[in-house]
Design an enzyme around this catalytic site. Sequence first.
Site, PDB file in Angstrom:
ATOM      1  N   GLU A   1     -43.272 -28.425   1.890  1.00 48.13           N
ATOM      2  CA  GLU A   1     -42.079 -28.905   2.574  1.00 48.13           C
ATOM      3  C   GLU A   1     -41.302 -29.740   1.566  1.00 48.13           C
ATOM      4  O   GLU A   1     -41.610 -30.909   1.337  1.00 48.13           O
ATOM      5  CB  GLU A   1     -42.458 -29.727   3.814  1.00 48.13           C
ATOM      6  CG  GLU A   1     -43.216 -28.931   4.871  1.00 48.13           C
ATOM      7  CD  GLU A   1     -42.422 -27.748   5.418  1.00 48.13           C
ATOM      8  OE1 GLU A   1     -41.200 -27.665   5.172  1.00 48.13           O
ATOM      9  OE2 GLU A   1     -43.017 -26.907   6.107  1.00 48.13           O
TER      10      GLU A   1
ATOM     11  N   CYS B   1     -35.266 -35.526   4.085  1.00 48.20           N
ATOM     12  CA  CYS B   1     -35.199 -34.254   3.365  1.00 48.20           C
ATOM     13  C   CYS B   1     -34.156 -33.306   3.954  1.00 48.20           C
ATOM     14  O   CYS B   1     -33.655 -32.427   3.247  1.00 48.20           O
ATOM     15  CB  CYS B   1     -36.576 -33.579   3.343  1.00 48.20           C
ATOM     16  SG  CYS B   1     -37.261 -33.219   4.981  1.00 48.20           S
TER      17      CYS B   1
END
Length: 480
Positions: free
Chosen positions: A223, A257
């Site tokens: 991720e 993110c």
Amino acid sequence: MTVATASRESQHIFTLQHIFNHQRSEFSAQPMPDYASRVTALKQLKTALLKNKEALCEALAQDFGHRSHQDTLISDILPCVMQINYTLKRLKKWMRPSRRHAGLLLMPAKVEVIYQPLGVVGIVVPWNFPVMLSLGPLISVLAAGNRAMIKLSEFTPATNKILSSLLASLFEDAQVAVIEGEADVAATFTRLPFDHLLFTGSTAVGHHVMRAAAENLTPVTLELGGKSPTLIAPDADIAHAVERMIFGKCLNAGQICVAPDYVLVPEDKAQEFISEFKQQFVAMYPQGVHSRDFTSIVNQRQFDRLNLWLEEARHQDVVIEPAHPEALDDKAHRMVPHLLLNPDENLTLMQQEIFGPLLPVITYRTIEEALSYIQQRPRPLALYLMTHDAALQTQVKNNMHAGGMAMNDTIFHVAADDAPFGGIGPSGMGHYHGKEGFLTFSKAKTVLTRGKINTAKLVMPPYTGWKAMLQKAMMTFFLR
């Protein structure tokens, strides 16, 4: 110094390997935890999380220098609680073997897929959301019946202390073990022969993690991040577009993110966008960097990085608009969003993920130009489109690649319990959350079962006589 370093590294290897071996041994003794034990673990985790929510809010505020308790509740605590509730309601169904069709060629036979735990899963946690990004994956890992080793970030020591205590009160190290330490410990951790490794962090470090995992053929879920664009289409109302994206850029001071990394705006609406963003920011955070609801940059190192990128832009005479007059607090490493109008592509902030409150504003003349701008760059973790044009929505949804997408919104697609989350290419690989999390941490094993009748003899040698004629007829039937 060399001897001391080698000795310390050897100790890390020994300790981590010992924990891993213990978990692997215990898993071998109980390779398929039953439904009741998994439910118990998840319920206990939820209870402990709710009991410690205030302590976790205080700890994160301490680690960041200042972090809004509401930011922590919204982005760290609430997603974990919701994920546990969602999982508890569906886990029994997920665990059931699924019946599949054997097909005419294999009849009579039964085919089913069973979902087995993988074993020992490694979880590497970043500093930006240390609760959600440790317990979130852990929920899926436990639901799938695995054991876990969790490497926490060295940049959140106060939060780590609460998390370690919380998990130690619920689980033995043989089921869930928490690991702390610097980058050398993380490197040793990723070299363990896990049955699966989940890493959340930067693309640069993701390369190293994948290389380390490859030595053991360990499957990975990465991720990562990247530069997630927000495209404001010509038909979009600027005030509404800013309203839908500003929270996604301001939550946790943009240290997310999936935060909007840059925004594409029609050329004739750029100044309107900047003015509207500043107006809405002031309404949300009246005291600018001194607002209680606005989070600090996590540490001096990250604050200095962002300031350096700003200085680089100033040196090239980029127009920079702080969202509030009270824009910087060096002592508390706090920074309001700074909007940069059409910065040069060679600037560092245009080449690397920003991960903070800087927002390049890129203007375009046509929507085709804007779409081309996005497509020419690495595939992002998130893509945001502000438009009510149904044709454009369909075009972008079907033709543009991104890990995930939101229309007329930002970041909240991550909160969808019943949908996978993950990147693509430079922004990551694999996915988890919800059912996809259960599947990621399970082995879907096909099982074919035959009874007393063995039709397989019909395809066994010798291929002569009546068998040859039968097989010729079979091939004529099936190869069409």
